[in-house]
Scaffold this active site. Structure first.
Site, mmCIF file in Angstrom:
data_model
loop_
_atom_site.group_PDB
_atom_site.id
_atom_site.type_symbol
_atom_site.label_atom_id
_atom_site.label_comp_id
_atom_site.label_asym_id
_atom_site.label_seq_id
_atom_site.Cartn_x
_atom_site.Cartn_y
_atom_site.Cartn_z
ATOM 1 N N SER A 6 1.165 76.486 -18.537
ATOM 2 C CA SER A 6 2.101 75.471 -19.027
ATOM 3 C C SER A 6 1.674 74.048 -18.657
ATOM 4 O O SER A 6 2.369 73.097 -18.976
ATOM 5 C CB SER A 6 3.486 75.755 -18.450
ATOM 6 O OG SER A 6 3.410 75.821 -17.034
ATOM 7 N N ASP A 7 0.530 73.897 -18.014
ATOM 8 C CA ASP A 7 0.074 72.569 -17.587
ATOM 9 C C ASP A 7 -0.784 71.957 -18.695
ATOM 10 O O ASP A 7 -2.003 72.034 -18.681
ATOM 11 C CB ASP A 7 -0.739 72.700 -16.294
ATOM 12 C CG ASP A 7 -1.161 71.355 -15.726
ATOM 13 O OD1 ASP A 7 -0.792 70.308 -16.301
ATOM 14 O OD2 ASP A 7 -1.855 71.354 -14.690
ATOM 15 N N TRP A 8 -0.100 71.317 -19.667
ATOM 16 C CA TRP A 8 -0.853 70.840 -20.833
ATOM 17 C C TRP A 8 -1.722 69.645 -20.496
ATOM 18 O O TRP A 8 -2.679 69.363 -21.205
ATOM 19 C CB TRP A 8 0.087 70.522 -21.997
ATOM 20 C CG TRP A 8 1.104 69.461 -21.724
ATOM 21 C CD1 TRP A 8 2.341 69.648 -21.190
ATOM 22 C CD2 TRP A 8 0.997 68.059 -21.959
ATOM 23 N NE1 TRP A 8 3.006 68.459 -21.070
ATOM 24 C CE2 TRP A 8 2.205 67.458 -21.539
ATOM 25 C CE3 TRP A 8 -0.009 67.232 -22.491
ATOM 26 C CZ2 TRP A 8 2.439 66.084 -21.623
ATOM 27 C CZ3 TRP A 8 0.223 65.864 -22.575
ATOM 28 C CH2 TRP A 8 1.429 65.302 -22.148
#
Lengths: 367, 367
Positions: free
Chosen positions: A310-312
């Protein structure tokens, strides 16, 4: 765990990548656990952009909050202070260690914006000097996420012989255009505040409104539309039943954003933050090399890479490029990708997954 | 197509949702094409947040840029001005029509921040008065995207008997918490500029730096990390071969962001923009009703809804809720979802897809 910060003045002037030299450098650090007789159990924990040397424990029993990675560091915790001696230092330029708020020995005044630009290499070289002073030749491990991950990568590139293991979390080998743009817009928010005074506000009121705006711009970037929607929607504060028809905060989400960054200017010096962000802009392990792999020329260091789906902003795909580069140089490396709703901040706020990975990695022996 | 803006003063005072009344209201509008003898071929085109009544054609032959939706409006274009008479009006509060920069007849001074809050209902009621003045009882269609889509939805709720067709693009039945937060942060960027003067800058230099910062915050939100990465990466301006070690722009992406919002303050009045954003905050068709469907109580209007998969701020799933609500009331409605890299701005900058849908929808006859 009650902790006292310590400070050390480096014995020699520190030459910087920008070509200038800092004649006097103080590094502030904390220690959790005991160094063994052979000084072989030291783990360096490197902090991220908005944290500092206070990684674990409390300064006073009544402190409401412990250090930023207290979830992970302590007796019996993943970075077990009963086995390892954890050293957490404030980076060069980071606010507690020598930085823009420090007194320039040449003028007797705070450096302010005349402080030289420091880079990741400079930060790591200062940490190496700290270890020299503590008599630690080789680290059992260096561990860090975000800016701390950049530090560990820089250690792996510049001083691999001094590392027995490395853990790099939520980082990339250089920041993306998006991050450079974000830091630029945040600097502009500070600069718009008249209290900023071109960064010469030392000894005066800090640029609190600019700092709040900067924090709220950050909040817009970190927060997910859907998460904010679930939490606030367009509900009125206190479930009011009529509209105010004005510009005062009347939606719940406005009240939430009113709190963002409030009071934090006393915790984080805005000018120091600007220096750390610029160091991130300049960070690029491949610069000056033909390929990223060429940045890792020294003796192989067993390395654990951890990224979050989820760490774009620091995505797993870019961490994978680091894995490939290390593998190309024959380094023992593994890359694990985790899930967490916290994205980039997951290693701090949702540390169970990364904690288990670190615990197991730290227990493996190396040559 | 050479066009002259027109202005009309409403015959009667306009009561507003906030409880105040505007005694004098001028609406500025443009007309493309000819009204037929039965005045039954008028199409109202409603503009978005950062555009205005100049939707098509040029004011002078040498104008470098035509109106904002010139791709879609004109002879032979999807909204064919050889068949329909297009009316595009500047919304109440929008800068050209009566708004915060107008003279308050009570004081003889510009309203500034004393201008009343206007809502979507007020904007649409003012447009209805404009149609009254033009002798247009019923529109062949009302069409709009973004804030313009909110206007069309409000027409459908308040004056359905005056619509033969409706086209709603890239809109939702209320804005999300994320949008309310974004507008708040943008307002704070303006407010930090000393030239903002609490919104009382009329007749003085406009808050240009605040406006630029506001625009750049917007750019961070609209731009995709990967698109920016492809375009700029961390390349230095002019492919410089050494770093500057300072805070001046030296990355390509910094140069790109330096351009964002520059000069636009002369095109868009910041205070008017703040009023339009607040109108969006207050927009919620379901407010005061048990369910969204109850907002559509009038005679059914054949409706085309268009959303874009890449528009994460106004996502197709929320447009689908509007479709379900209309269907529940027995309205003839279809919802089409398009792909475009432009996201929320696609209906303006990449109008081929929506153009084809509109062309075919406008040609269908209704009762």
């Amino acid at each position: 765990m009650l902790i006292q910060p310590r400070g050390i003045r480096l014995a020699e002037p520190l030459p910087l990548e920008c070509g200038r030299t800092l004649d006097q450098v103080e590094i502030v650090y904390e220690v959790y656990g005991e160094l063994n007789a052979t000084r072989s159990n030291a783990i360096l924990v490197c902090h991220g952009l908005t944290s500092n040397q206070h990684a674990a424990g409390r300064h006073r029993a009544e402190d409401p909050r412990p250090g930023w990675w207290d979830q992970a560091i302590g007796p019996g915790k993943p970075i077990d202070t009963e086995r390892w001696c954890v050293i957490a230092s404030n980076v060069l330029g980071g606010g507690a260690s020598t930085g823009p708020a420090s007194i320039d020995p040449a003028s007797g005044q705070p450096y302010g914006p005349d402080f030289p630009i420091v880079t990741l290499a400079d930060m790591v070289d200062a940490q190496a000097r700290l270890l020299d002073a503590l008599g630690i030749e080789r680290l059992y491990a260096a561990i860090g996420g975000c800016l701390g991950g950049f530090q560990v990568l820089t250690w792996m590139s510049r001083h691999p012989q001094r590392l027995a293991r490395a853990v790099v979390i939520s980082a990339t080998s250089r920041v993306a255009a998006y991050t450079i743009a974000l830091w630029k817009v945040m600097r502009e928010a500070l600069a718009l505040d008249p209290a900023w005074r071109d960064g010469r506000y030392q000894g005066q009121a800090p640029p609190e409104r600019g700092f709040q705006l900067m924090s709220r711009i950050g909040a817009l970037i970190w927060m997910e539309r859907e998460a904010l929607e679930q939490r606030c929607g367009n509900r009125l504060i206190g479930d009011a039943d009529r509209l105010g028809y004005g510009f005062d905060p009347e939606f719940e989400v406005e009240a939430l954003f009113e709190k963002v960054g409030r009071g934090d200017v006393t915790q984080l010096d805005p000018l120091a933050l600007v220096y750390l962000m610029r160091a991130m802009d300049y960070f690029d392990l491949a610069r000056g090399h033909c390929a990223l792999a060429d940045a890792f020329e020294g003796s192989p260091v067993p390395t654990l890479l951890v990224s979050y789906r989820s760490d774009w902003r620091y995505p797993p795909a870019e961490m994978e490029k680091i894995r490939l580069a290390l593998e190309q140089r024959g380094w023992p490396v593994s890359h694990r990708t985790l899930d967490s709703a916290f994205g980039h901040g997951a290693f701090v706020y949702d540390s169970e997954g990364v904690g288990a990975l670190m615990r197991s990695f730290l227990e493996t022996s190396t040559t």
